[in-house]
Scaffold this motif. Sequence first.
Motif, PDB file in Angstrom:
ATOM      1  N   GLY A 134     -32.741   2.955  22.024  1.00  0.00           N
ATOM      2  CA  GLY A 134     -33.580   3.571  21.002  1.00  0.00           C
ATOM      3  C   GLY A 134     -34.990   3.866  21.479  1.00  0.00           C
ATOM      4  O   GLY A 134     -35.374   3.570  22.611  1.00  0.00           O
ATOM      5  N   LYS A 135     -35.756   4.461  20.571  1.00  0.00           N
ATOM      6  CA  LYS A 135     -37.173   4.735  20.853  1.00  0.00           C
ATOM      7  C   LYS A 135     -37.910   3.432  21.095  1.00  0.00           C
ATOM      8  O   LYS A 135     -37.608   2.449  20.436  1.00  0.00           O
ATOM      9  CB  LYS A 135     -37.795   5.472  19.654  1.00  0.00           C
ATOM     10  N   PRO A 136     -38.830   3.371  22.071  1.00  0.00           N
ATOM     11  CA  PRO A 136     -39.454   4.481  22.790  1.00  0.00           C
ATOM     12  C   PRO A 136     -38.750   4.915  24.072  1.00  0.00           C
ATOM     13  O   PRO A 136     -39.322   5.680  24.843  1.00  0.00           O
ATOM     14  CB  PRO A 136     -40.837   3.921  23.117  1.00  0.00           C
ATOM     15  N   GLU A 137     -37.553   4.419  24.334  1.00  0.00           N
ATOM     16  CA  GLU A 137     -36.827   4.892  25.501  1.00  0.00           C
ATOM     17  C   GLU A 137     -36.190   6.246  25.180  1.00  0.00           C
ATOM     18  O   GLU A 137     -36.099   6.667  24.022  1.00  0.00           O
ATOM     19  CB  GLU A 137     -35.773   3.867  25.924  1.00  0.00           C
ATOM     20  N   ALA A 138     -35.712   6.924  26.221  1.00  0.00           N
ATOM     21  CA  ALA A 138     -35.284   8.318  26.069  1.00  0.00           C
ATOM     22  C   ALA A 138     -33.881   8.538  25.513  1.00  0.00           C
ATOM     23  O   ALA A 138     -33.641   9.585  24.895  1.00  0.00           O
ATOM     24  CB  ALA A 138     -35.396   9.015  27.431  1.00  0.00           C
ATOM     25  N   PRO A 139     -32.902   7.634  25.684  1.00  0.00           N
ATOM     26  CA  PRO A 139     -31.512   7.987  25.331  1.00  0.00           C
ATOM     27  C   PRO A 139     -31.299   8.493  23.913  1.00  0.00           C
ATOM     28  O   PRO A 139     -30.552   9.461  23.699  1.00  0.00           O
ATOM     29  CB  PRO A 139     -30.757   6.674  25.582  1.00  0.00           C
ATOM     30  N   LEU A 140     -31.897   7.858  22.905  1.00  0.00           N
ATOM     31  CA  LEU A 140     -31.663   8.257  21.523  1.00  0.00           C
ATOM     32  C   LEU A 140     -32.096   9.700  21.274  1.00  0.00           C
ATOM     33  O   LEU A 140     -31.356  10.510  20.697  1.00  0.00           O
ATOM     34  CB  LEU A 140     -32.388   7.309  20.569  1.00  0.00           C
ATOM     35  N   LEU A 141     -33.307  10.053  21.701  1.00  0.00           N
ATOM     36  CA  LEU A 141     -33.806  11.406  21.466  1.00  0.00           C
ATOM     37  C   LEU A 141     -33.019  12.436  22.270  1.00  0.00           C
ATOM     38  O   LEU A 141     -32.750  13.541  21.797  1.00  0.00           O
ATOM     39  CB  LEU A 141     -35.291  11.480  21.799  1.00  0.00           C
ATOM     40  N   ARG A 142     -32.613  12.069  23.482  1.00  0.00           N
ATOM     41  CA  ARG A 142     -31.819  13.007  24.280  1.00  0.00           C
ATOM     42  C   ARG A 142     -30.436  13.219  23.659  1.00  0.00           C
ATOM     43  O   ARG A 142     -29.911  14.340  23.660  1.00  0.00           O
ATOM     44  CB  ARG A 142     -31.703  12.496  25.712  1.00  0.00           C
ATOM     45  N   THR A 143     -29.851  12.151  23.121  1.00  0.00           N
ATOM     46  CA  THR A 143     -28.564  12.284  22.435  1.00  0.00           C
ATOM     47  C   THR A 143     -28.702  13.201  21.231  1.00  0.00           C
ATOM     48  O   THR A 143     -27.852  14.068  20.988  1.00  0.00           O
ATOM     49  CB  THR A 143     -28.061  10.901  21.982  1.00  0.00           C
ATOM     50  N   ALA A 144     -29.782  13.035  20.458  1.00  0.00           N
ATOM     51  CA  ALA A 144     -30.012  13.873  19.277  1.00  0.00           C
ATOM     52  C   ALA A 144     -30.206  15.333  19.675  1.00  0.00           C
ATOM     53  O   ALA A 144     -29.659  16.245  19.041  1.00  0.00           O
ATOM     54  CB  ALA A 144     -31.225  13.364  18.512  1.00  0.00           C
ATOM     55  N   ALA A 145     -30.987  15.561  20.719  1.00  0.00           N
ATOM     56  CA  ALA A 145     -31.248  16.941  21.149  1.00  0.00           C
ATOM     57  C   ALA A 145     -29.973  17.612  21.644  1.00  0.00           C
ATOM     58  O   ALA A 145     -29.704  18.780  21.326  1.00  0.00           O
ATOM     59  CB  ALA A 145     -32.321  16.953  22.230  1.00  0.00           C
ATOM     60  N   ARG A 146     -29.176  16.880  22.425  1.00  0.00           N
ATOM     61  CA  ARG A 146     -27.918  17.452  22.922  1.00  0.00           C
ATOM     62  C   ARG A 146     -26.987  17.815  21.765  1.00  0.00           C
ATOM     63  O   ARG A 146     -26.329  18.863  21.779  1.00  0.00           O
ATOM     64  CB  ARG A 146     -27.224  16.470  23.867  1.00  0.00           C
ATOM     65  N   SER A 147     -26.919  16.956  20.760  1.00  0.00           N
ATOM     66  CA  SER A 147     -26.014  17.206  19.640  1.00  0.00           C
ATOM     67  C   SER A 147     -26.427  18.434  18.838  1.00  0.00           C
ATOM     68  O   SER A 147     -25.597  19.039  18.156  1.00  0.00           O
ATOM     69  CB  SER A 147     -25.958  15.984  18.719  1.00  0.00           C
ATOM     70  N   SER A 148     -27.701  18.801  18.907  1.00  0.00           N
ATOM     71  CA  SER A 148     -28.189  19.974  18.179  1.00  0.00           C
ATOM     72  C   SER A 148     -28.101  21.252  19.003  1.00  0.00           C
ATOM     73  O   SER A 148     -28.355  22.342  18.491  1.00  0.00           O
ATOM     74  CB  SER A 148     -29.646  19.758  17.752  1.00  0.00           C
ATOM     75  N   GLY A 149     -27.782  21.116  20.289  1.00  0.00           N
ATOM     76  CA  GLY A 149     -27.750  22.279  21.168  1.00  0.00           C
ATOM     77  C   GLY A 149     -29.122  22.806  21.506  1.00  0.00           C
ATOM     78  O   GLY A 149     -29.277  23.971  21.893  1.00  0.00           O
ATOM     79  N   ALA A 150     -30.143  21.968  21.380  1.00  0.00           N
ATOM     80  CA  ALA A 150     -31.529  22.416  21.564  1.00  0.00           C
ATOM     81  C   ALA A 150     -31.830  22.751  23.020  1.00  0.00           C
ATOM     82  O   ALA A 150     -31.346  22.095  23.948  1.00  0.00           O
ATOM     83  CB  ALA A 150     -32.488  21.334  21.084  1.00  0.00           C
TER      84      ALA A 150
END
Length: 334
Positions: free
Chosen positions: A189-205
Amino acid sequence: MTETLLDRHDAVLFDLDGTVYHGTRPIPGAAEAIAHVRERGGNVRFVTNNAAKSPEAVAEHLVRVGVAAQPAEVSTSAQAAAALLRERLPAGAVVLVVGTASLEAEVRSVGLRPTRQYDPEISAVVQGHSPDTCWSDLAEACLAVRAGAWWVACNLDTTLPAERGQLPGNGSMVAALRAATDCEPVVAGKPEAPLLRTAARSSGATSALVVGDRLDTDIAGAVAAGYRSLVVLTGVATAQRLLAAEPGERPDYLAADLTVLTREVSVAELEIGPQPGWRVTVEGAVATVENTAADGDRLGLLRHLCHVAWSSPVSSVRAADPLAEKALASWDLG
């Protein structure tokens, strides 16, 4: 033509508590801002360090506070932890779960076998918050970690907000297991990167924007993941905290609240940097603020001060005129 944040970014990753709502109370304008992102064709993700609730439960809570949401738009630290486990472990590997049934379900959904008791076959331990975690749960995890199991923590939040005040969070339980094993977990989770990267990938951003109210989790997570970020002042971020922000927790943009996403406000106006209407000079460690236009914006002043404080050592701020004094007083500065 004015370039806005939604022109520059094709997905917005929203923090929840302090950004979209305060517990059971919606933050004014948040629902409208999120709806506007969708109307403009942007993808929305709700990103939470909470590993205790399923995406369905998080979406239901959002709907109750007036924010349209689907479970597929929710990214939790439990999902991010499960994704890390899937990347490292072979299908069918045994994972000891410390946390809720929702975390257990996430582990099962990626093809791994969750368990609650120590066994020599255990490949990993995953730990997320649960109000029911007790000594026996930590004992089973302790045995597994000391035997060499890979340890993943959903987050390191030491406290979590409740109506009665701040209560022990997952990070407090992680600290107990750390003390018992002399090991450090990988954090999803935050503040590490995996959670935000997983969210971004799932949105196709291709150009995600992270929006949050905490520098040490939301903004630091964005920096770690390599995404631009907007801090809003509806939660815990304050002017003093912003001026003292370390390099790894500095936002790119600053706004009062999410309504900025619904207006034709230029990116240049929101960026941290020099702003019209103000002059800031630094002598020694003292920053002196001078108003150069009667319509100088107080948010603009804070963006300007952040730019100065992040490039020069500033220990105090003072006003050179009454308008500057009034603006600084509104931020509890000076």
